[in-house]
Design a protein around this motif. Structure first.
Motif, PDB file in Angstrom:
ATOM      1  N   ALA A 172       0.833  -1.189   0.000  1.00  0.00           N
ATOM      2  CA  ALA A 172       0.000   0.000   0.000  1.00  0.00           C
ATOM      3  C   ALA A 172       0.869   1.241   0.000  1.00  0.00           C
ATOM      4  O   ALA A 172       2.019   1.216   0.456  1.00  0.00           O
ATOM      5  CB  ALA A 172      -0.922   0.005   1.220  1.00  0.00           C
ATOM      6  N   SER A 173       0.328   2.327  -0.525  1.00  0.00           N
ATOM      7  CA  SER A 173       1.024   3.610  -0.496  1.00  0.00           C
ATOM      8  C   SER A 173      -0.013   4.724  -0.482  1.00  0.00           C
ATOM      9  O   SER A 173      -1.173   4.515  -0.835  1.00  0.00           O
ATOM     10  CB  SER A 173       1.956   3.771  -1.705  1.00  0.00           C
ATOM     11  OG  SER A 173       1.202   3.847  -2.908  1.00  0.00           O
ATOM     12  N   ALA A 174       0.424   5.927  -0.082  1.00  0.00           N
ATOM     13  CA  ALA A 174      -0.455   7.082  -0.055  1.00  0.00           C
ATOM     14  C   ALA A 174       0.321   8.298  -0.534  1.00  0.00           C
ATOM     15  O   ALA A 174       1.523   8.422  -0.305  1.00  0.00           O
ATOM     16  CB  ALA A 174      -0.990   7.328   1.351  1.00  0.00           C
ATOM     17  N   SER A 175      -0.376   9.211  -1.210  1.00  0.00           N
ATOM     18  CA  SER A 175       0.248  10.447  -1.678  1.00  0.00           C
ATOM     19  C   SER A 175      -0.839  11.502  -1.847  1.00  0.00           C
ATOM     20  O   SER A 175      -2.028  11.205  -1.741  1.00  0.00           O
ATOM     21  CB  SER A 175       0.975  10.224  -3.017  1.00  0.00           C
ATOM     22  OG  SER A 175       0.050   9.842  -4.025  1.00  0.00           O
ATOM     23  N   GLY A 176      -0.421  12.735  -2.122  1.00  0.00           N
ATOM     24  CA  GLY A 176      -1.386  13.813  -2.356  1.00  0.00           C
ATOM     25  C   GLY A 176      -2.276  14.104  -1.174  1.00  0.00           C
ATOM     26  O   GLY A 176      -3.382  14.624  -1.344  1.00  0.00           O
ATOM     27  N   GLN A 225      -4.688  10.228  -2.280  1.00  0.00           N
ATOM     28  CA  GLN A 225      -4.587   9.191  -3.298  1.00  0.00           C
ATOM     29  C   GLN A 225      -3.958   7.962  -2.648  1.00  0.00           C
ATOM     30  O   GLN A 225      -2.954   8.087  -1.933  1.00  0.00           O
ATOM     31  CB  GLN A 225      -3.723   9.659  -4.465  1.00  0.00           C
ATOM     32  CG  GLN A 225      -4.221  10.931  -5.115  1.00  0.00           C
ATOM     33  CD  GLN A 225      -3.305  11.408  -6.226  1.00  0.00           C
ATOM     34  OE1 GLN A 225      -2.635  10.608  -6.871  1.00  0.00           O
ATOM     35  NE2 GLN A 225      -3.263  12.704  -6.450  1.00  0.00           N
ATOM     36  N   PHE A 226      -4.536   6.802  -2.909  1.00  0.00           N
ATOM     37  CA  PHE A 226      -4.092   5.587  -2.235  1.00  0.00           C
ATOM     38  C   PHE A 226      -3.977   4.449  -3.237  1.00  0.00           C
ATOM     39  O   PHE A 226      -4.691   4.410  -4.243  1.00  0.00           O
ATOM     40  CB  PHE A 226      -5.090   5.200  -1.128  1.00  0.00           C
ATOM     41  CG  PHE A 226      -5.293   6.275  -0.102  1.00  0.00           C
ATOM     42  CD1 PHE A 226      -4.538   6.302   1.062  1.00  0.00           C
ATOM     43  CD2 PHE A 226      -6.234   7.281  -0.302  1.00  0.00           C
ATOM     44  CE1 PHE A 226      -4.724   7.312   2.007  1.00  0.00           C
ATOM     45  CE2 PHE A 226      -6.421   8.290   0.628  1.00  0.00           C
ATOM     46  CZ  PHE A 226      -5.669   8.299   1.790  1.00  0.00           C
ATOM     47  N   THR A 227      -3.076   3.528  -2.942  1.00  0.00           N
ATOM     48  CA  THR A 227      -2.989   2.287  -3.715  1.00  0.00           C
ATOM     49  C   THR A 227      -2.924   1.126  -2.733  1.00  0.00           C
ATOM     50  O   THR A 227      -2.348   1.244  -1.646  1.00  0.00           O
ATOM     51  CB  THR A 227      -1.726   2.260  -4.605  1.00  0.00           C
ATOM     52  OG1 THR A 227      -0.555   2.430  -3.787  1.00  0.00           O
ATOM     53  CG2 THR A 227      -1.765   3.366  -5.650  1.00  0.00           C
TER      54      THR A 227
END
Length: 223
Positions: free
Chosen positions: A150-154, A169-171
């Motif tokens: 998982a990752s997060a940004s913005g 924004q997430f994955t």
């Protein structure tokens, strides 16, 4: 000899005026006012802990526009007034699933989902910080917290028209092993949290963003 001296004086090169005081030649403009540096996007992490994410602005995204009685809706979208107490722009041809036991109304088409949560959670229970709610408590992001990839940004807080919102924004990898890209918005309205979220394949980021921008710009509480 006198002729040679006169010839030399006539054709000697002049000194460069740029080297004098006030010259502008060779000025280094690196770091001049107005430049904006962007933090690099966070790479996907094997640790799904939200505290490892780095807030950053996404150059391709824009804050949700203030709600109005006549919002702009792009071609291929229809502004739907939902019985659950809101209206939002949805892509034409999408199917609606009535509110489920998690308080979600879902519009879907193919591999894409628009998840809307109209006021399920209260600020009395979760506090009045939409960013903290988004990162720690919002149930629509629990798969992000649970995922091994998982990752997060913005991640950013937005104030528009007296309202405070949190965007991100997430994955993550879902239970079927699919890599998802997710745009999320948590809005605090009248002491209640509303969620606008679009999910789609990680390889279809542009389409997820297109769908999200229409939904987030037009979402309005009606009930």
């Amino acid at each position: 000899m006198a002729g040679a001296i006169a010839y030399a004086m006539l054709f000697m090169p002049k000194s460069d005026s740029k080297d004098g005081a006030g010259g502008t030649g060779g000025t280094d403009r690196t770091g001049s006012a107005g430049e904006v540096s962007e933090a690099p996007k966070q790479d996907a992490s094997s640790e799904p802990r939200p505290e490892q994410t780095t807030p950053e602005a996404d150059a391709n995204s824009s804050p949700p526009e203030p709600q109005s009685n006549d919002p702009d809706v792009a071609d291929g979208f229809t502004l739907r007034s939902d019985a659950a107490g809101f209206r939002v722009a949805v892509a034409d041809g999408w199917d609606r699933t009535p509110k489920n036991g998690r308080g979600q109304v879902v519009y879907s088409h193919g591999d894409f989902d628009l998840i809307l949560v109209p006021g399920r959670d209260s600020a009395d229970e979760y506090g009045e910080d939409p960013m903290a709610y988004q990162r720690e408590d919002e149930r629509e992001l629990q798969p992000y917290r649970d995922s091994s990839w998982a990752s997060a940004s913005g991640l950013k807080t937005i104030s528009v028209g007296g309202r405070t919102m949190a965007e991100g924004q997430f994955t993550w990898t879902d239970s079927a092993g699919r890599e998802l890209f997710v745009r999320n918005l948590a809005i605090l309205v009248g002491g209640k949290y509303h969620v606008v979220q679009v999910r789609g394949p990680e390889a279809e980021r542009d389409e997820v963003t297109r769908l999200y921008e229409q939904a987030s710009a037009t979402y309005e509480v009606t009930g």
